[in-house]
Enzyme design. Sequence first.
Site, PDB file in Angstrom:
ATOM      1  N   LYS A   1      -5.366  -1.204  12.366  1.00  0.00           N
ATOM      2  CA  LYS A   1      -6.816  -1.304  12.484  1.00  0.00           C
ATOM      3  C   LYS A   1      -7.476  -0.757  11.216  1.00  0.00           C
ATOM      4  O   LYS A   1      -6.814   0.002  10.510  1.00  0.00           O
ATOM      5  CB  LYS A   1      -7.297  -0.564  13.722  1.00  0.00           C
ATOM      6  CG  LYS A   1      -7.291   0.962  13.575  1.00  0.00           C
ATOM      7  CD  LYS A   1      -7.865   1.597  14.794  1.00  0.00           C
ATOM      8  CE  LYS A   1      -7.742   3.068  14.796  1.00  0.00           C
ATOM      9  NZ  LYS A   1      -8.484   3.893  13.915  1.00  0.00           N
TER      10      LYS A   1
ATOM     11  N   SER B   1       1.584   3.413  -2.093  1.00  0.00           N
ATOM     12  CA  SER B   1       1.154   4.649  -2.761  1.00  0.00           C
ATOM     13  C   SER B   1       0.085   5.374  -1.944  1.00  0.00           C
ATOM     14  O   SER B   1      -0.377   6.439  -2.331  1.00  0.00           O
ATOM     15  CB  SER B   1       0.581   4.283  -4.136  1.00  0.00           C
ATOM     16  OG  SER B   1      -0.474   3.341  -3.949  1.00  0.00           O
TER      17      SER B   1
ATOM     18  N   LEU C   1      -1.571   6.452   4.375  1.00  0.00           N
ATOM     19  CA  LEU C   1      -0.868   6.054   5.607  1.00  0.00           C
ATOM     20  C   LEU C   1       0.630   5.913   5.341  1.00  0.00           C
ATOM     21  O   LEU C   1       1.458   6.387   6.124  1.00  0.00           O
ATOM     22  CB  LEU C   1      -1.446   4.723   6.128  1.00  0.00           C
ATOM     23  CG  LEU C   1      -0.778   4.150   7.374  1.00  0.00           C
ATOM     24  CD1 LEU C   1      -1.007   5.054   8.585  1.00  0.00           C
ATOM     25  CD2 LEU C   1      -1.300   2.743   7.684  1.00  0.00           C
ATOM     26  N   ALA C   2       0.957   5.290   4.195  1.00  0.00           N
ATOM     27  CA  ALA C   2       2.365   5.086   3.857  1.00  0.00           C
ATOM     28  C   ALA C   2       3.069   6.441   3.734  1.00  0.00           C
ATOM     29  O   ALA C   2       4.142   6.653   4.301  1.00  0.00           O
ATOM     30  CB  ALA C   2       2.462   4.312   2.549  1.00  0.00           C
TER      31      ALA C   2
ATOM     32  N   GLY D   1       0.855  -1.200   0.000  1.00  0.00           N
ATOM     33  CA  GLY D   1       0.000   0.000   0.000  1.00  0.00           C
ATOM     34  C   GLY D   1       0.883   1.238   0.000  1.00  0.00           C
ATOM     35  O   GLY D   1       0.527   2.275   0.563  1.00  0.00           O
TER      36      GLY D   1
ATOM     37  N   LEU E   1      -0.465   2.914  21.926  1.00  0.00           N
ATOM     38  CA  LEU E   1       0.440   2.161  22.816  1.00  0.00           C
ATOM     39  C   LEU E   1       1.894   2.572  22.625  1.00  0.00           C
ATOM     40  O   LEU E   1       2.769   2.158  23.381  1.00  0.00           O
ATOM     41  CB  LEU E   1       0.280   0.650  22.573  1.00  0.00           C
ATOM     42  CG  LEU E   1      -1.051   0.058  23.027  1.00  0.00           C
ATOM     43  CD1 LEU E   1      -1.110  -1.425  22.717  1.00  0.00           C
ATOM     44  CD2 LEU E   1      -1.262   0.280  24.519  1.00  0.00           C
TER      45      LEU E   1
ATOM     46  N   HIS F   1      -8.095   2.708  20.957  1.00  0.00           N
ATOM     47  CA  HIS F   1      -7.151   3.578  21.679  1.00  0.00           C
ATOM     48  C   HIS F   1      -7.556   3.767  23.153  1.00  0.00           C
ATOM     49  O   HIS F   1      -6.744   3.616  24.052  1.00  0.00           O
ATOM     50  CB  HIS F   1      -7.053   4.954  21.016  1.00  0.00           C
ATOM     51  CG  HIS F   1      -6.650   4.913  19.564  1.00  0.00           C
ATOM     52  ND1 HIS F   1      -5.826   3.959  19.051  1.00  0.00           N
ATOM     53  CD2 HIS F   1      -6.960   5.731  18.522  1.00  0.00           C
ATOM     54  CE1 HIS F   1      -5.642   4.184  17.749  1.00  0.00           C
ATOM     55  NE2 HIS F   1      -6.324   5.258  17.404  1.00  0.00           N
TER      56      HIS F   1
ATOM     57  N   LYS G   1      -6.894  17.161  22.584  1.00  0.00           N
ATOM     58  CA  LYS G   1      -6.490  16.691  23.917  1.00  0.00           C
ATOM     59  C   LYS G   1      -6.685  15.192  24.029  1.00  0.00           C
ATOM     60  O   LYS G   1      -7.680  14.654  23.560  1.00  0.00           O
ATOM     61  CB  LYS G   1      -7.342  17.406  24.966  1.00  0.00           C
ATOM     62  CG  LYS G   1      -7.091  17.002  26.394  1.00  0.00           C
ATOM     63  CD  LYS G   1      -7.840  17.879  27.376  1.00  0.00           C
ATOM     64  CE  LYS G   1      -9.187  17.308  27.744  1.00  0.00           C
ATOM     65  NZ  LYS G   1      -9.864  18.088  28.799  1.00  0.00           N
TER      66      LYS G   1
HETATM   67  P1  NDP Z   1     -10.524  22.101  35.177  1.00  0.00           P
HETATM   68  O1  NDP Z   1     -10.977  21.808  36.546  1.00  0.00           O
HETATM   69  O2  NDP Z   1     -10.558  23.495  34.703  1.00  0.00           O
HETATM   70  O3  NDP Z   1     -11.299  21.215  34.159  1.00  0.00           O
HETATM   71  C1  NDP Z   1     -11.370  19.854  34.270  1.00  0.00           C
HETATM   72  C2  NDP Z   1     -12.038  19.280  33.039  1.00  0.00           C
HETATM   73  O4  NDP Z   1     -13.421  19.332  33.208  1.00  0.00           O
HETATM   74  C3  NDP Z   1     -11.791  20.073  31.783  1.00  0.00           C
HETATM   75  O5  NDP Z   1     -10.615  19.633  31.171  1.00  0.00           O
HETATM   76  C4  NDP Z   1     -13.048  19.826  30.943  1.00  0.00           C
HETATM   77  O6  NDP Z   1     -12.780  18.755  30.064  1.00  0.00           O
HETATM   78  C5  NDP Z   1     -14.066  19.383  31.959  1.00  0.00           C
HETATM   79  N1  NDP Z   1     -15.178  20.331  32.041  1.00  0.00           N
HETATM   80  C6  NDP Z   1     -15.245  21.629  31.680  1.00  0.00           C
HETATM   81  N2  NDP Z   1     -16.490  22.111  31.884  1.00  0.00           N
HETATM   82  C7  NDP Z   1     -17.218  21.093  32.407  1.00  0.00           C
HETATM   83  C8  NDP Z   1     -18.551  20.957  32.831  1.00  0.00           C
HETATM   84  N3  NDP Z   1     -19.396  21.969  32.782  1.00  0.00           N
HETATM   85  N4  NDP Z   1     -18.959  19.770  33.309  1.00  0.00           N
HETATM   86  C9  NDP Z   1     -18.114  18.721  33.362  1.00  0.00           C
HETATM   87  N5  NDP Z   1     -16.841  18.796  32.972  1.00  0.00           N
HETATM   88  C10 NDP Z   1     -16.398  19.969  32.506  1.00  0.00           C
HETATM   89  O7  NDP Z   1      -9.008  21.564  35.179  1.00  0.00           O
HETATM   90  P2  NDP Z   1      -8.001  21.147  34.067  1.00  0.00           P
HETATM   91  O8  NDP Z   1      -7.300  19.970  34.594  1.00  0.00           O
HETATM   92  O9  NDP Z   1      -8.623  21.037  32.744  1.00  0.00           O
HETATM   93  O10 NDP Z   1      -6.975  22.376  34.089  1.00  0.00           O
HETATM   94  C11 NDP Z   1      -7.300  23.635  33.548  1.00  0.00           C
HETATM   95  C12 NDP Z   1      -6.256  24.050  32.521  1.00  0.00           C
HETATM   96  O11 NDP Z   1      -4.974  24.104  33.111  1.00  0.00           O
HETATM   97  C13 NDP Z   1      -6.175  23.041  31.393  1.00  0.00           C
HETATM   98  O12 NDP Z   1      -6.066  23.731  30.186  1.00  0.00           O
HETATM   99  C14 NDP Z   1      -4.897  22.297  31.697  1.00  0.00           C
HETATM  100  O13 NDP Z   1      -4.274  21.799  30.543  1.00  0.00           O
HETATM  101  C15 NDP Z   1      -4.062  23.375  32.338  1.00  0.00           C
HETATM  102  N6  NDP Z   1      -3.029  22.780  33.196  1.00  0.00           N
HETATM  103  C16 NDP Z   1      -1.868  22.466  32.604  1.00  0.00           C
HETATM  104  C17 NDP Z   1      -0.862  21.895  33.326  1.00  0.00           C
HETATM  105  C18 NDP Z   1       0.389  21.576  32.630  1.00  0.00           C
HETATM  106  O14 NDP Z   1       0.539  21.804  31.440  1.00  0.00           O
HETATM  107  N7  NDP Z   1       1.340  21.015  33.305  1.00  0.00           N
HETATM  108  C19 NDP Z   1      -0.973  21.646  34.765  1.00  0.00           C
HETATM  109  C20 NDP Z   1      -2.249  21.991  35.280  1.00  0.00           C
HETATM  110  C21 NDP Z   1      -3.245  22.550  34.506  1.00  0.00           C
HETATM  111  P3  NDP Z   1     -13.653  18.468  28.759  1.00  0.00           P
HETATM  112  O15 NDP Z   1     -13.925  19.730  28.052  1.00  0.00           O
HETATM  113  O16 NDP Z   1     -12.771  17.546  28.022  1.00  0.00           O
HETATM  114  O17 NDP Z   1     -14.899  17.800  29.242  1.00  0.00           O
HETATM  115  C1  BG6 Z   2      -6.517   7.246  14.310  1.00  0.00           C
HETATM  116  C2  BG6 Z   2      -7.930   7.580  13.935  1.00  0.00           C
HETATM  117  O1  BG6 Z   2      -6.430   5.938  14.794  1.00  0.00           O
HETATM  118  O2  BG6 Z   2      -6.078   8.152  15.324  1.00  0.00           O
HETATM  119  C3  BG6 Z   2      -8.063   9.020  13.481  1.00  0.00           C
HETATM  120  O3  BG6 Z   2      -8.338   6.709  12.878  1.00  0.00           O
HETATM  121  C4  BG6 Z   2      -7.473   9.962  14.518  1.00  0.00           C
HETATM  122  O4  BG6 Z   2      -9.414   9.350  13.245  1.00  0.00           O
HETATM  123  C5  BG6 Z   2      -6.079   9.512  14.920  1.00  0.00           C
HETATM  124  O5  BG6 Z   2      -7.431  11.271  13.960  1.00  0.00           O
HETATM  125  C6  BG6 Z   2      -5.543  10.341  16.066  1.00  0.00           C
HETATM  126  O6  BG6 Z   2      -4.210  10.019  16.308  1.00  0.00           O
HETATM  127  P1  BG6 Z   2      -3.256  11.063  17.038  1.00  0.00           P
HETATM  128  O7  BG6 Z   2      -1.992  10.305  17.250  1.00  0.00           O
HETATM  129  O8  BG6 Z   2      -3.127  12.235  16.122  1.00  0.00           O
HETATM  130  O9  BG6 Z   2      -3.927  11.438  18.312  1.00  0.00           O
END
Ligand code: NDP
Ligand code: BG6
Length: 527
Positions: free
Chosen positions: A185, A54, A57-58, A52, A217, A277, A380
Amino acid sequence: MPLKRSPKNIEKECTSIEKCLALYRDSLSSKDMDHDGTHFDQKIPHVFVILGASGDLARKKIYPTLWWLYRDNLLPTNTVFYGYARSKTTIEDIQMKCLQYMKLAASEKEKYEAFWKVNHYVAGSYDSRVDFEKLNQQLYNHEKHSSANRIFYLALPPSVFESCTIHIRNACMALKGWTRIIIEKPFGKDSASSKKLSDHLASLFTEQQVYRIDHYLGKEMVQNLMTLRFGNRIFNPCWNRDNIASVQISFKEPFGTQGRGGYFDEFGIIRDIMQNHLLQILTLVAMEKPTSCLPDDIRNEKVKVLRSIPEIVLKDVVLGQYIGNEEGEGDAKLSYLDDPTVPPGSNTPTYAMAVLKINNERWDGVPFILKCGKALNERKAEVRIQFRDVPGDIFSGKPKRNELVIRVQPGEALYVKMMVKTPGMAFDMEETELDLTYSSRYENVKLPDAYERLILDVFCGSQMHFVRSDELSEAWRIFTPLLHEIQQEHVVPVPYKYGSRGPKEADELLLNNNYKFTGSYKWINKK
Ligand code: NDP
Ligand code: BG6
């Protein structure tokens, strides 16, 4: 994985990806390698065939990964690469198409040319034994009739897996060395189709010859889970139902299907991300301590934990599909159904949250919440372990729950959200964090791409980070009834806006599953 050097030394020495990976390879014990009774031998010719060649993924992943491994001198010295596909193309043409993905530095030009000199291309069809014999002849000519090891990477659509593997088995196996097959996959669409594929592969190859890639992984923080849990005293004693309220494992992407909807629509987000994943990450978070770091001891524990997970039921699931956001820009204005490759009126989910239970002594009653979606507000992937409330509170309800967050991407980090006394005269309290951000703590360490680690593992013969057939069959057992019900009942996903956090119903499901979101945590990024 007995490290030959202390982590402190690794940190000091890993100033280049080359050293870092060489240390990684060193750290694999000889027991981890050598499943087929052969060693990673520099003198023996190695042939890497990309079936594959061409394709997408390759071009985007496999050739770039091979180039980085070659550039960093991590492969056996006498390794050559053969592309194989139906197109009447040339290696020069493939080289041109790969260029934008190769991350080529000006100083590497000479080496880059040397890399393409050991690349070849053979055109042939996927269902013709004669064409595979032709390929075999070319490989044989290169090997000069000596011992040689062969790796076949199937960067192909599943429709041709069967015929290709039959022809590899009948016409292309190494005569005096080992042969290993890497497959990507989807490994089937449900229990029945996956079993068919597994039985087919088992009729041709031994399990030790088959490397099923789940590239998650190969990610740094996913591989870190074992060390974190079993290489520290502080985590393991509280890693259980007595202390942990809920576990969330999330994958978010800020873009939609972008013309890839044709493939995606056939599978949907559960098969694309959750069943592989996220479930793989779950097994590493939840499994018991393996008796050793040998691949099969680890995979035995992963299978055990999967066997304790009952099938998921629809009431524990929220499905979503993105719609255009009028206030967004560019693609964000478009809904999933606007993708011309998606069939009109498709009900395929682009977002899913599912609550899994693990019926064992450690985890009984702890919800494991898997969440994944496309066209969301951010990129994320993380594991979020939320601890229970402090019992016998003496602070009038002020302590917030502790959380341990293992951020897989972007920006590898590990942080614990915790309470401290407000610094200064006050005797109040506030939320803060213990923060291990890799880019600051390991400033000079370049982390390899997941595919680099995994392809190198195949050369080394380590199956630790690959999916075994019984793991796969358990993973499908957990998801198949749900997937069939979604299809048979034509379950309609909830619409959510492109660029949002997903359907609000998902937050309700979180709330009902012991995840408390306070919104009070503020992170101060000092960088
Ligand atoms: P928060 O308490 O702010 O949020 C926790 C998680 O809750 C979010 O990531 C979000 O995830 C989810 N959330 C948001 N709104 C709601 C809601 N209404 N109900 C339920 N879940 C909700 O803490 P975080 O741990 O996200 O930290 C805040 C920021 O600080 C992040 O951007 C984080 O990356 C950053 N941080 C970075 C660090 C580092 O780089 N070392 C260290 C500490 C913090 P989702 O939207 O996915 O649901
Ligand atoms: C693949 C999915 O397995 O993982 C894609 O088929 C997805 O839809 C991708 O975008 C995400 O991988 P990564 O390493 O960019 O988080």
